[in-house]
Design a protein around this motif. Structure first.
Motif, PDB file in Angstrom:
ATOM      1  N   ASP A 164       0.630  -1.216   0.049  1.00 18.24           N
ATOM      2  CA  ASP A 164       0.030  -0.125   0.023  1.00 18.24           C
ATOM      3  C   ASP A 164       0.737   1.195  -0.129  1.00 18.24           C
ATOM      4  O   ASP A 164       0.232   2.556  -0.342  1.00 18.24           O
ATOM      5  CB  ASP A 164      -1.094  -0.166   1.304  1.00 18.24           C
ATOM      6  CG  ASP A 164      -1.969  -1.245   1.215  1.00 18.24           C
ATOM      7  OD1 ASP A 164      -2.514  -1.569  -0.151  1.00 18.24           O
ATOM      8  OD2 ASP A 164      -2.363  -1.487   2.153  1.00 18.24           O
ATOM      9  N   VAL A 165       2.113   1.012   0.310  1.00 18.80           N
ATOM     10  CA  VAL A 165       2.943   2.377   0.442  1.00 18.80           C
ATOM     11  C   VAL A 165       3.612   2.412  -1.133  1.00 18.80           C
ATOM     12  O   VAL A 165       4.245   3.482  -1.300  1.00 18.80           O
ATOM     13  CB  VAL A 165       4.181   2.100   1.373  1.00 18.80           C
ATOM     14  CG1 VAL A 165       4.976   3.231   1.530  1.00 18.80           C
ATOM     15  CG2 VAL A 165       3.434   1.792   2.719  1.00 18.80           C
ATOM     16  N   ARG A 166       3.613   1.425  -1.951  1.00 17.73           N
ATOM     17  CA  ARG A 166       4.309   1.644  -2.958  1.00 17.73           C
ATOM     18  C   ARG A 166       4.022   2.669  -4.022  1.00 17.73           C
ATOM     19  O   ARG A 166       2.648   2.939  -4.170  1.00 17.73           O
ATOM     20  CB  ARG A 166       4.084   0.175  -3.969  1.00 17.73           C
ATOM     21  CG  ARG A 166       5.011   0.074  -5.210  1.00 17.73           C
ATOM     22  CD  ARG A 166       4.798  -1.377  -5.700  1.00 17.73           C
ATOM     23  NE  ARG A 166       5.309  -2.254  -4.841  1.00 17.73           N
ATOM     24  CZ  ARG A 166       6.496  -2.594  -4.444  1.00 17.73           C
ATOM     25  NH1 ARG A 166       7.332  -2.099  -5.273  1.00 17.73           N
ATOM     26  NH2 ARG A 166       6.761  -3.780  -3.521  1.00 17.73           N
ATOM     27  N   GLY A 167       5.120   3.332  -4.370  1.00 22.35           N
ATOM     28  CA  GLY A 167       4.569   4.408  -5.114  1.00 22.35           C
ATOM     29  C   GLY A 167       4.192   5.954  -4.755  1.00 22.35           C
ATOM     30  O   GLY A 167       4.233   7.083  -5.445  1.00 22.35           O
ATOM     31  N   LEU A 168       4.117   5.875  -3.090  1.00 17.91           N
ATOM     32  CA  LEU A 168       3.577   7.213  -2.673  1.00 17.91           C
ATOM     33  C   LEU A 168       5.058   7.834  -2.242  1.00 17.91           C
ATOM     34  O   LEU A 168       5.754   7.462  -1.772  1.00 17.91           O
ATOM     35  CB  LEU A 168       2.996   6.708  -1.403  1.00 17.91           C
ATOM     36  CG  LEU A 168       1.694   5.934  -1.326  1.00 17.91           C
ATOM     37  CD1 LEU A 168       0.914   5.845  -0.025  1.00 17.91           C
ATOM     38  CD2 LEU A 168       0.613   6.656  -2.366  1.00 17.91           C
ATOM     39  N   LYS A 169       4.426   9.270  -2.405  1.00 18.92           N
ATOM     40  CA  LYS A 169       5.715  10.111  -1.980  1.00 18.92           C
ATOM     41  C   LYS A 169       5.475  10.593  -0.575  1.00 18.92           C
ATOM     42  O   LYS A 169       4.736  11.293  -0.174  1.00 18.92           O
ATOM     43  CB  LYS A 169       5.639  11.367  -3.068  1.00 18.92           C
ATOM     44  CG  LYS A 169       5.736  10.936  -4.631  1.00 18.92           C
ATOM     45  CD  LYS A 169       5.387  12.351  -5.505  1.00 18.92           C
ATOM     46  CE  LYS A 169       4.215  12.464  -5.459  1.00 18.92           C
ATOM     47  NZ  LYS A 169       3.554  13.441  -6.250  1.00 18.92           N
ATOM     48  N   ILE A 170       6.278  10.009   0.326  1.00 19.79           N
ATOM     49  CA  ILE A 170       6.349  10.231   1.637  1.00 19.79           C
ATOM     50  C   ILE A 170       7.076  11.214   2.325  1.00 19.79           C
ATOM     51  O   ILE A 170       8.622  10.826   2.082  1.00 19.79           O
ATOM     52  CB  ILE A 170       6.421   9.006   2.106  1.00 19.79           C
ATOM     53  CG1 ILE A 170       5.220   7.994   1.700  1.00 19.79           C
ATOM     54  CG2 ILE A 170       6.093   8.858   3.959  1.00 19.79           C
ATOM     55  CD1 ILE A 170       3.745   8.186   2.015  1.00 19.79           C
ATOM     56  N   SER A 200       2.429  21.073   0.737  1.00 17.59           N
ATOM     57  CA  SER A 200       3.141  20.092  -0.076  1.00 17.59           C
ATOM     58  C   SER A 200       1.960  18.844  -0.245  1.00 17.59           C
ATOM     59  O   SER A 200       1.623  18.179  -1.137  1.00 17.59           O
ATOM     60  CB  SER A 200       4.232  19.385   0.213  1.00 17.59           C
ATOM     61  OG  SER A 200       5.308  20.343  -0.047  1.00 17.59           O
ATOM     62  N   LEU A 201       1.156  18.508   0.782  1.00 22.96           N
ATOM     63  CA  LEU A 201       0.112  17.731   0.958  1.00 22.96           C
ATOM     64  C   LEU A 201      -1.040  18.087   0.214  1.00 22.96           C
ATOM     65  O   LEU A 201      -1.953  17.353  -0.669  1.00 22.96           O
ATOM     66  CB  LEU A 201      -0.294  17.475   2.164  1.00 22.96           C
ATOM     67  CG  LEU A 201       0.476  16.658   3.158  1.00 22.96           C
ATOM     68  CD1 LEU A 201       0.323  16.582   4.633  1.00 22.96           C
ATOM     69  CD2 LEU A 201       0.762  15.153   2.777  1.00 22.96           C
ATOM     70  N   THR A 202      -1.331  19.655   0.092  1.00 29.40           N
ATOM     71  CA  THR A 202      -2.616  20.137  -0.384  1.00 29.40           C
ATOM     72  C   THR A 202      -2.338  20.350  -2.128  1.00 29.40           C
ATOM     73  O   THR A 202      -3.162  20.451  -2.630  1.00 29.40           O
ATOM     74  CB  THR A 202      -2.681  21.453   0.309  1.00 29.40           C
ATOM     75  OG1 THR A 202      -1.697  22.335  -0.130  1.00 29.40           O
ATOM     76  CG2 THR A 202      -3.182  21.330   1.528  1.00 29.40           C
ATOM     77  N   THR A 203      -1.023  20.392  -2.318  1.00 31.14           N
ATOM     78  CA  THR A 203      -0.665  20.529  -3.705  1.00 31.14           C
ATOM     79  C   THR A 203      -0.461  19.417  -4.426  1.00 31.14           C
ATOM     80  O   THR A 203      -0.221  19.202  -5.879  1.00 31.14           O
ATOM     81  CB  THR A 203       0.469  21.549  -3.967  1.00 31.14           C
ATOM     82  OG1 THR A 203       1.622  21.143  -3.453  1.00 31.14           O
ATOM     83  CG2 THR A 203      -0.062  22.856  -3.440  1.00 31.14           C
ATOM     84  N   GLY A 204      -0.313  18.349  -3.704  1.00 24.57           N
ATOM     85  CA  GLY A 204       0.075  16.810  -4.461  1.00 24.57           C
ATOM     86  C   GLY A 204       1.552  16.667  -4.551  1.00 24.57           C
ATOM     87  O   GLY A 204       1.982  15.658  -5.296  1.00 24.57           O
ATOM     88  N   VAL A 205       2.420  17.766  -4.304  1.00 24.43           N
ATOM     89  CA  VAL A 205       3.944  17.396  -4.085  1.00 24.43           C
ATOM     90  C   VAL A 205       4.152  16.007  -3.242  1.00 24.43           C
ATOM     91  O   VAL A 205       5.074  15.284  -3.595  1.00 24.43           O
ATOM     92  CB  VAL A 205       4.647  18.908  -3.829  1.00 24.43           C
ATOM     93  CG1 VAL A 205       6.225  18.464  -3.541  1.00 24.43           C
ATOM     94  CG2 VAL A 205       4.392  19.716  -4.699  1.00 24.43           C
ATOM     95  N   LEU A 206       3.683  16.192  -1.954  1.00 23.87           N
ATOM     96  CA  LEU A 206       3.462  15.120  -1.395  1.00 23.87           C
ATOM     97  C   LEU A 206       2.186  14.060  -1.448  1.00 23.87           C
ATOM     98  O   LEU A 206       1.202  14.848  -1.244  1.00 23.87           O
ATOM     99  CB  LEU A 206       3.905  15.352  -0.060  1.00 23.87           C
ATOM    100  CG  LEU A 206       5.176  15.898   0.441  1.00 23.87           C
ATOM    101  CD1 LEU A 206       5.385  16.373   1.916  1.00 23.87           C
ATOM    102  CD2 LEU A 206       6.360  14.703   0.247  1.00 23.87           C
ATOM    103  N   ASP A 207       2.370  12.772  -1.004  1.00 21.07           N
ATOM    104  CA  ASP A 207       1.144  11.918  -1.036  1.00 21.07           C
ATOM    105  C   ASP A 207       0.836  11.800   0.430  1.00 21.07           C
ATOM    106  O   ASP A 207      -0.165  11.404   0.882  1.00 21.07           O
ATOM    107  CB  ASP A 207       1.192  10.565  -1.532  1.00 21.07           C
ATOM    108  CG  ASP A 207       1.357  10.805  -3.128  1.00 21.07           C
ATOM    109  OD1 ASP A 207       0.547  11.582  -3.694  1.00 21.07           O
ATOM    110  OD2 ASP A 207       2.261  10.012  -3.649  1.00 21.07           O
ATOM    111  N   GLY A 208       1.933  11.897   1.458  1.00 22.99           N
ATOM    112  CA  GLY A 208       1.932  11.585   2.767  1.00 22.99           C
ATOM    113  C   GLY A 208       2.917  12.049   3.661  1.00 22.99           C
ATOM    114  O   GLY A 208       4.121  12.526   3.099  1.00 22.99           O
TER     115      GLY A 208
END
Length: 329
Positions: A164-170, A200-208
């Protein structure tokens, strides 16, 4: 005053002044360092500790806590306490590695099963060994504090398995171990200043990102992250420490009093932390965040083994210590 009298007085005054500067700071005016703000569980426990010490030593020791890191950052405060410029402090073990290399093990993900496991380790014989290592470097550990467990939160989905973490920008703290942890889970680790995470969370630069309940709530990151998964991957203890130089000035009676008060402060801090965490949990739940337990942490831990092997190879002697910590009850 006659000139001859002045000439006689000046040398005496100069000697007195030099003696005043040469005298060590009085042990009855202890200065304490604390990184946290007013009202934070650690702050409340430390201020209650200071008040109880002053009362129970009948004023022989009068601690004062300086909050919000006004006396310097943690690295500076560690050095100031070691050399006696500060008398006591609440330190997280994360930045203690350069001084006491053994403490680097606390930055290994999934070292502890849960917070209760960490308490059992630090309150037992293993914790005493860490305390001995810290004392060799000038820091007398009086008791161990809590800093909760860090878990992963994100904008996409609940995390139940490593897949479930795969590909997420953390977002992670700037530490190679934490970068390697996310990469081992298949995610894209992004070291970043804490102050930049919300946008960064609100703009999608980060996923989590990852943190404990109180930080997740107080930072308002829950407004941008709908999922909080209890991976509890990082559990780092903290100490209530006294400068060895200050400690050795005390009578045995006052040492015993202060150690007892510090133990009570540890119990109090842990209670406050649990209450604070529950309050923060309820706030984010009320905001609609989905919280899930991670049933199989073994799957996450298994992916950390190469990291552990590399760590042990670079830090000879830590393998046995890690096994002892994992086996402790």
């Amino acid at each position: 005053m006659k000139t001859s009298h002045i000439k006689k007085f000046l040398p005496i005054a100069s000697v007195a002044a030099m003696m005043a500067f040469a005298l060590p700071a009085q042990a009855d005016n202890w200065r304490g360092w604390n990184i946290h703000p007013n009202g934070y569980p650690n702050t409340v426990a430390l201020e209650e500790f200071a008040e109880a010490v002053a009362e129970q030593t009948e004023g022989r020791v009068k601690p004062r806590v300086y909050n919000n890191a006004v006396l310097g950052d943690q690295s500076d405060a560690i050095e100031q306490t070691r050399n006696g410029a500060l008398d006591f402090a609440n330190f997280n073990m994360g930045p203690m590695g350069p001084i006491v290399p053994e403490t680097n093990v606390f930055s290994l993900p999934f070292l502890f099963n849960d917070v209760e496991h960490m308490h059992a380790v630090m309150d037992g014989e293993i914790g005493e060994r860490f305390a001995d290592a810290l004392e060799e470097k000038g820091l007398v550990v009086l008791s161990w504090f809590d800093s909760g467990a860090r878990s992963i939160y994100n904008t996409k989905q609940p995390i139940n398995t490593p897949e479930d973490v795969r590909g997420l920008k953390i977002r992670v703290m700037n530490n190679d171990l934490y970068v390697h942890m996310i990469e081992a889970l298949g995610g894209n680790a992004t070291p970043m200043s804490y102050g930049e995470v919300y946008q960064s969370l609100t703009t999608g630069v980060l996923d989590g990102a990852e943190n404990n309940y109180p930080s997740f709530e107080s930072s308002n990151h829950y407004e941008a992250s709908g999922y909080y998964s209890l991976t509890e991957h990082l559990i780092i203890p903290e100490c209530l420490c006294v400068a060895k130089a200050s400690w050795e000035k005390l009578s045995e009676e006052d040492q015993e009093i202060i150690r007892d008060v510090a133990q009570q402060a540890s119990v109090r801090q842990r209670e406050l932390w649990v209450n604070s965490s529950e309050e923060s949990r309820q706030i984010v739940l009320d905001h609609g965040v989905e919280i899930n337990e991670v049933e199989d942490k073994a799957a996450f831990q298994a992916l950390m083994e190469p990291m552990y092997e590399s760590f042990i190879a670079s830090n000879p002697g830590t393998g046995e210590l890690i096994e002892e910590i994992r086996a402790a009850e």
